[in-house]
Write an enzyme that holds these catalytic residues in place. Structure first.
Site, PDB file in Angstrom:
ATOM      1  N   LYS A  91     -55.278  -2.435  11.675  1.00 24.29           N
ATOM      2  CA  LYS A  91     -54.841  -3.345  10.609  1.00 24.29           C
ATOM      3  C   LYS A  91     -54.929  -2.613   9.288  1.00 24.29           C
ATOM      4  O   LYS A  91     -55.745  -1.710   9.115  1.00 24.29           O
ATOM      5  CB  LYS A  91     -55.749  -4.580  10.562  1.00 24.29           C
ATOM      6  CG  LYS A  91     -55.099  -5.770   9.912  1.00 24.29           C
ATOM      7  CD  LYS A  91     -54.193  -6.483  10.894  1.00 24.29           C
ATOM      8  CE  LYS A  91     -53.534  -7.692  10.297  1.00 24.29           C
ATOM      9  NZ  LYS A  91     -52.905  -8.517  11.340  1.00 24.29           N
TER      10      LYS A  91
HETATM   11  P1  NAD Z   1     -47.434 -15.839   5.133  1.00 24.27           P
HETATM   12  O1  NAD Z   1     -47.837 -15.095   3.933  1.00 24.27           O
HETATM   13  O2  NAD Z   1     -46.005 -15.820   5.581  1.00 24.27           O
HETATM   14  O3  NAD Z   1     -47.838 -17.394   4.985  1.00 24.27           O
HETATM   15  C1  NAD Z   1     -49.138 -17.832   4.717  1.00 24.27           C
HETATM   16  C2  NAD Z   1     -49.073 -19.327   4.443  1.00 24.27           C
HETATM   17  O4  NAD Z   1     -50.401 -19.855   4.319  1.00 24.27           O
HETATM   18  C3  NAD Z   1     -48.357 -19.685   3.135  1.00 24.27           C
HETATM   19  O5  NAD Z   1     -47.641 -20.890   3.320  1.00 24.27           O
HETATM   20  C4  NAD Z   1     -49.531 -19.918   2.161  1.00 24.27           C
HETATM   21  O6  NAD Z   1     -49.179 -20.784   1.083  1.00 24.27           O
HETATM   22  C5  NAD Z   1     -50.516 -20.583   3.088  1.00 24.27           C
HETATM   23  N1  NAD Z   1     -51.903 -20.546   2.668  1.00 24.27           N
HETATM   24  C6  NAD Z   1     -52.624 -19.482   2.246  1.00 24.27           C
HETATM   25  N2  NAD Z   1     -53.892 -19.867   1.996  1.00 24.27           N
HETATM   26  C7  NAD Z   1     -53.958 -21.197   2.284  1.00 24.27           C
HETATM   27  C8  NAD Z   1     -54.971 -22.179   2.255  1.00 24.27           C
HETATM   28  N3  NAD Z   1     -56.215 -21.867   1.855  1.00 24.27           N
HETATM   29  N4  NAD Z   1     -54.669 -23.438   2.653  1.00 24.27           N
HETATM   30  C9  NAD Z   1     -53.428 -23.762   3.059  1.00 24.27           C
HETATM   31  N5  NAD Z   1     -52.432 -22.888   3.109  1.00 24.27           N
HETATM   32  C10 NAD Z   1     -52.697 -21.622   2.723  1.00 24.27           C
HETATM   33  O7  NAD Z   1     -48.407 -15.319   6.298  1.00 24.27           O
HETATM   34  P2  NAD Z   1     -48.178 -15.426   7.860  1.00 24.27           P
HETATM   35  O8  NAD Z   1     -47.503 -14.201   8.324  1.00 24.27           O
HETATM   36  O9  NAD Z   1     -47.619 -16.769   8.184  1.00 24.27           O
HETATM   37  O10 NAD Z   1     -49.686 -15.334   8.388  1.00 24.27           O
HETATM   38  C11 NAD Z   1     -50.533 -16.454   8.445  1.00 24.27           C
HETATM   39  C12 NAD Z   1     -51.689 -16.131   9.360  1.00 24.27           C
HETATM   40  O11 NAD Z   1     -51.194 -15.814  10.671  1.00 24.27           O
HETATM   41  C13 NAD Z   1     -52.553 -14.941   8.965  1.00 24.27           C
HETATM   42  O12 NAD Z   1     -53.880 -15.196   9.397  1.00 24.27           O
HETATM   43  C14 NAD Z   1     -51.974 -13.799   9.781  1.00 24.27           C
HETATM   44  O13 NAD Z   1     -52.899 -12.747   9.981  1.00 24.27           O
HETATM   45  C15 NAD Z   1     -51.669 -14.526  11.070  1.00 24.27           C
HETATM   46  N6  NAD Z   1     -50.673 -13.905  11.941  1.00 24.27           N
HETATM   47  C16 NAD Z   1     -49.447 -13.570  11.495  1.00 24.27           C
HETATM   48  C17 NAD Z   1     -48.502 -13.041  12.368  1.00 24.27           C
HETATM   49  C18 NAD Z   1     -47.086 -12.740  11.944  1.00 24.27           C
HETATM   50  O14 NAD Z   1     -46.286 -12.383  12.814  1.00 24.27           O
HETATM   51  N7  NAD Z   1     -46.732 -12.892  10.704  1.00 24.27           N
HETATM   52  C19 NAD Z   1     -48.843 -12.810  13.708  1.00 24.27           C
HETATM   53  C20 NAD Z   1     -50.118 -13.170  14.148  1.00 24.27           C
HETATM   54  C21 NAD Z   1     -51.013 -13.725  13.260  1.00 24.27           C
END
Ligand code: NAD
Length: 426
Positions: free
Chosen positions: A116
């Site tokens: 990561k």
């Molecule tokens: P992103 O940046 O696209 O979206 C994050 C979302 O969470 C946004 O809507 C933001 O406003 C919201 N957010 C942030 N802090 C918040 C809070 N305290 N309360 C409510 N909403 C909040 O990110 P993403 O890619 O959707 O990733 C989200 C999570 O999923 C992370 O933990 C990431 O590691 C995990 N993840 C992502 C992927 C991927 O393919 N993108 C794959 C596996 C896991």
């Protein structure tokens, strides 16, 4: 009884994701009766890099950003893991996320290790050209450590297809030829895979469907709340609505929306795109993004960030199924409270593995130079997610442990076996 594997007494802080990961790791290792030498090796990341990156800002001054890449394990193949841009990034967070990638790839049995990256920055305060220079310099600093056979970055919070295109281009400029397989999550036009953008949300949908089958829940009557409206939460909300689920709650960092009759997910996402906030959205009750987690529902999907369900609020969580879209949304301390409430947990390293699975497909397609249709990608994704779900449930029944522990045990067992087969080069 003291854990026989733990050789150093440590103060555990609940909000440290690395400690949360290690607590589960130690518990799973104990249950598996893991060889103490293999245990010692798997407890540590393979490599951790801290970089101080000078970037020319638009005002003509330089700013130095702190950045990390942690490569946790290579036993089963090249390391794989996202890159996160956030002011809150810490080395322990990146360590935890790297380890979770190792366990995640092993749970769904794809041939990658875990890594990561994170850069301490606030992308909302930076111009596109500043972000591009930051991304390119970070990539250049990592040239000796990343690449299709070594470590393959992907998007995570606040990084996207554009950032991946810059990384791929920087890597390729130095390699003197185009190396599409250097990163995944690229734009489709540059070797990205069909279905990658939706893959994590689609994976969530697949495991939720399996859980509904297991508990005889009728999809049309199943109420879903999703925290986070980005790549994971936003896509999951949309796909679940299309499947027939009733999405009654959504949230992003500006607040949360609740409508017991069901939200119009497209309208909410459209509103968010236009206004960058949930404030002012008409067709719902407004509440804080902490409060939405405690509303009554059948499936709760935390898909925002770490530590959202913790010892302070776990006893107020009311869902039947907790499907973890984010990485580490539940702390180790909350696990016990959630278990007492008999909530069925689909842990992060299984529930959100759809993203890395289609990243694996992207890497395979790049190396073959032959591209699949979206239908083919989604078919293969379903096969892998359902297989992972069944494997974890089998471990759960066999060892009479929680889904969380079953996931860790399955993953550690696979990585430990491969480490043992390869032998330790000394
Ligand atoms: P992103 O940046 O696209 O979206 C994050 C979302 O969470 C946004 O809507 C933001 O406003 C919201 N957010 C942030 N802090 C918040 C809070 N305290 N309360 C409510 N909403 C909040 O990110 P993403 O890619 O959707 O990733 C989200 C999570 O999923 C992370 O933990 C990431 O590691 C995990 N993840 C992502 C992927 C991927 O393919 N993108 C794959 C596996 C896991």
């Amino acid at each position: 009884m003291a854990n026989p594997f733990v050789d150093d007494a440590k103060v555990i802080t609940e909000d440290n994701p690395f400690e949360s990961m290690m607590q589960r790791f130690d518990e799973a290792a104990t249950q598996l009766n893991l060889d103490p030498n293999i245990y010692k090796i798997l407890r540590w990341p393979n490599r951790e890099l801290t970089l101080y990156i000078p970037v020319l800002m638009d005002d003509g001054n330089y700013q130095v950003f702190t950045a990390y890449r942690v490569q946790h394990n290579f036993a089963r193949g090249p390391a794989k893991g996202g890159l996160r841009y956030s002011p809150d990034v810490t080395l322990d967070e990146v360590r935890a996320l790297a380890a979770w990638m190792t366990w995640k790839c092993a749970v769904v049995n794809i041939p990658f290790g875990g890594a990561k990256g994170g850069i301490i920055c606030d992308p909302r305060q930076m111009s596109p050209s500043e972000l591009e220079r930051l991304t390119r310099r970070y990539t250049a600093e990592l040239l000796d450590f990343i690449g299709p056979e070594r470590d393959v970055p992907a998007p995570d919070m606040n990084t996207n297809e554009q950032v991946m295109a810059w990384m791929m281009d920087t890597y390729s400029m130095h390699a003197r030829h185009t190396v599409t397989a250097a990163v995944t999550g690229k734009p489709v036009e540059l070797g990205g895979s069909q279905g990658r953008r939706e893959a994590t949300g689609r994976g969530l949908l697949i495991v939720c469907n399996e859980a509904c089958k297991k508990f005889d829940l009728e999809i049309e009557k199943t109420r879903v709340i999703i925290q986070g409206s980005g790549n994971v939460g936003g896509v999951a909300a949309r796909l679940m609505m299309l499947e027939g689920y009733k999405v009654v709650g959504m949230a992003d960092m500006t607040g949360a929306l609740y409508n017991p009759a069901g939200l119009d997910v497209d309208a909410v996402l459209g509103y968010l795109k236009e206004h960058k906030t949930v404030e002012g959205y008409a067709e719902a009750e407004h509440m804080s993004n902490e409060a939405i987690l405690e509303m009554d529902c059948d499936i709760l999907i935390p898909a925002a960030t770490e530590n959202q369900i913790n010892s302070q609020n776990a006893d107020r969580i009311k869902c039947r199924i907790l499907a973890e879209g984010a990485n580490g949304p539940t702390t180790a301390e909350a696990d016990e409270i959630i278990a007492e409430k008999e909530i069925y947990v689909i842990p992060d390293i299984l529930a959100n593995a759809g993203g890395v699975t289609v990243s694996y497909f992207e890497w395979v397609q790049n190396r073959m130079g032959f591209y699949w249709t979206e239908k083919e990608v989604n078919y293969r994704l379903k096969h892998i997610m359902v297989g992972g779900f069944e494997d974890v449930n089998r471990f759960c029944d066999k060892y009479k442990v929680s889904m969380r522990l079953a996931c860790y045990m399955l993953a550690i067992d696979r990585v430990a076996y491969d480490t043992h087969l390869r032998g330790i080069y000394a």
